[in-house]
Design an enzyme around this catalytic site. Sequence first.
Site, PDB file in Angstrom:
ATOM      1  N   HIS A 102     -19.527 -58.325   1.616  1.00 45.30           N
ATOM      2  CA  HIS A 102     -19.611 -57.190   2.804  1.00 45.30           C
ATOM      3  C   HIS A 102     -18.395 -57.051   3.248  1.00 45.30           C
ATOM      4  O   HIS A 102     -17.425 -58.231   3.373  1.00 45.30           O
ATOM      5  CB  HIS A 102     -20.470 -57.979   3.986  1.00 45.30           C
ATOM      6  CG  HIS A 102     -21.790 -58.379   3.772  1.00 45.30           C
ATOM      7  ND1 HIS A 102     -22.150 -59.446   3.272  1.00 45.30           N
ATOM      8  CD2 HIS A 102     -22.791 -57.809   4.049  1.00 45.30           C
ATOM      9  CE1 HIS A 102     -23.262 -59.619   3.034  1.00 45.30           C
ATOM     10  NE2 HIS A 102     -23.874 -58.339   3.596  1.00 45.30           N
ATOM     11  N   ASP A 105     -16.936 -59.983   5.603  1.00 45.51           N
ATOM     12  CA  ASP A 105     -16.638 -61.361   4.899  1.00 45.51           C
ATOM     13  C   ASP A 105     -15.360 -61.143   4.363  1.00 45.51           C
ATOM     14  O   ASP A 105     -14.641 -62.387   4.547  1.00 45.51           O
ATOM     15  CB  ASP A 105     -17.495 -61.623   3.645  1.00 45.51           C
ATOM     16  CG  ASP A 105     -19.118 -61.166   3.669  1.00 45.51           C
ATOM     17  OD1 ASP A 105     -19.474 -61.392   4.821  1.00 45.51           O
ATOM     18  OD2 ASP A 105     -19.588 -60.636   2.740  1.00 45.51           O
TER      19      ASP A 105
HETATM   20  C1  XLS Z   1     -29.947 -60.438   3.621  1.00 50.12           C
HETATM   21  C2  XLS Z   1     -29.494 -59.918   2.604  1.00 50.12           C
HETATM   22  C3  XLS Z   1     -27.938 -59.459   2.578  1.00 50.12           C
HETATM   23  C4  XLS Z   1     -27.646 -58.283   1.427  1.00 50.12           C
HETATM   24  C5  XLS Z   1     -26.497 -57.641   1.642  1.00 50.12           C
HETATM   25  O1  XLS Z   1     -30.859 -61.101   3.727  1.00 50.12           O
HETATM   26  O2  XLS Z   1     -29.939 -60.389   1.194  1.00 50.12           O
HETATM   27  O3  XLS Z   1     -27.282 -60.750   2.132  1.00 50.12           O
HETATM   28  O4  XLS Z   1     -27.924 -58.884   0.223  1.00 50.12           O
HETATM   29  O5  XLS Z   1     -26.293 -57.260   3.086  1.00 50.12           O
END
Ligand code: XLS
Length: 437
Positions: A102, A105
Site C-alpha cells: 500500500h 506502507d
Molecule cells: C484487508 C485486505 C487488504 C488488501 C489490500 O483485509 O486483505 O490487505 O489486500 O488493501
Amino acid sequence: MSEFFRGIEKIAYEGPDSKNPLAFKHYDAEAMVGGKTMAEHLRFSVAFWHSFKGGGIDPFGPTPVYDRPWDRATDPMQRAEDTLRAAFEFITKLGAPFYCWHDRDIAPEGESLKESNDRLDHIVGLAEQLQADTGVRLLWGTSNCFSNARFTHGAATNPDAHVFAWAAAQIKKAMECTHRLGGANYVFWGGREGYSSLLNTNMAHEQDQLARFLHMAVEHKKAIGFTGTLLVEPKPKEPTKHQYDYDAATVLSFLRKYDLLDEFKLNIEANHATLAGHTFEHDLQLASADGKLGSIDANRGDYLLGWDTDQFPTDLYSTTYAMLVILKQGGIASGGINFDAKVRRGSCDLEDLFHAHIGGMDSFARGLTLAQRIIDDGALDSFVEARYASYRSGIGEKIMRGETNFAELEAYVHQHGEPEKRSGREEMLENIVNSYL
Ligand code: XLS
Ligand code: CA
Ligand code: CA
C-alpha cells in the site's frame, strides 16, 4: 549496508526428507510441473504491510509487540528506507519473485498531500534501485484509503465529495508509483467502502459513486499508459457492517451493471471468501468461470474466530483445490500468489517470518503438484465430464443450442416419464482426492 536477517542464508530446496526448518521441502523454483517451472506457476509475493509494518497487534493489543531492527530510527523517512531495505533482504533470501505494497506502507503520510507524494517519490526511487539490484518485481500496488481518520465514512463511497476527491488524488498517485515500478497489477480493496448503518446511508448513491470512481481509475490508467491488470478484491465486511464488494459474485454483478467488466479482474483472498460464508475454492471457481480470476491473496482464517485473522496457509486440501482452479484456467497470468498473511502476535522473532513463508510456499507447491497429477490422471474430470453427457446429444444438445422450448420439453417428459436416479459419488470423489494427498 547493514544486514537485518543475520545468520539466515538464502533458503534452499532440500527435498521432503530434510529436517532443516529453514529449507523448502516441496518448493523447488526450477522444478518442472506440467510444462512450466514451479516459480512460473506460483509467482509468490510477500505482503509488505504484514511482514514489515505489522507489529503483532490484535483487537485487545493495539500497541506493537515486535522489536524490529528496521523500525528503530527516529526519523520516519529513515525508518521507511530501512524497512524497504529489510524487505528486499528478506524477499531475496526467501527467493520470492514479487512483493506488494500500500502507498502508506512504504512511505509515511505527510502533513499535506504534497508532502505525502514527495515522500512516496523518494521511496519509490529507492524501490526502483532495489528492484534493479535484486530482480524482485512488484506484483501489485494499492492505496490505503481506510486508516486515516478522513476515510472513516468511506473513500469513494463517502457522503462527502471532498473525501471522494482525496481518495482520487491518493489513488492517482499510487497508480503512478505502481506504473513507475513496473507493477504487474493494481488492486482496489475498498477498506471502508460500505456502510455501518442504513439509517444514514443512501446505498444506491454510494454504489453510483464507486462506479464513477472506478471509471476514472480506468481513464487514468490509460492516460499514464499503465498496462497492468486492474483488480478488485472482494471482502464482505469488517470494519464495515457490509462492504459493496462483498464477494466474487457481488463484484462481478457490480462491474457488469456499471459497464466496467472488461477493465477489471478479481483478486480473491481466502479469508475474505470464508468470511462471506463461502469456501476459498468457491470464490476462485466463481471468478474463474467468468474468466475473471486475476490474482490470489493466500492466507486462511481460524474456524474458532470470526474475524479476518490472515494466518499463513497450511491446509493442503485448500491449496490443492485452489491450484486445480488455477491450472484449469491455464495459469494466473499477470497475477500471483500473494501472502496477505501475518505471523501470530507471539511469533516475535525475525526467523518466524521465514518459517511462515516457507510453510506457505511449500503448501502451495504441494497443492500444485497434487493438482497437476489429479488433472493428468483425469481422476475427477472424467467423472464430471460423464455426469453432463446428456447435454451432448439428443434433447440435452438441443437445450444447450437454444433449439427447443418448454412445449417440446413437456412433450419429451410425457414420452420418457421419470429420469433415472444417478449418484453424485461425493464420497468416492473425496476418497480419490485423499488417495493423492
Ligand atoms: C484487508 C485486505 C487488504 C488488501 C489490500 O483485509 O486483505 O490487505 O489486500 O488493501
Ligand atoms: Ca487481501
Ligand atoms: Ca484479509
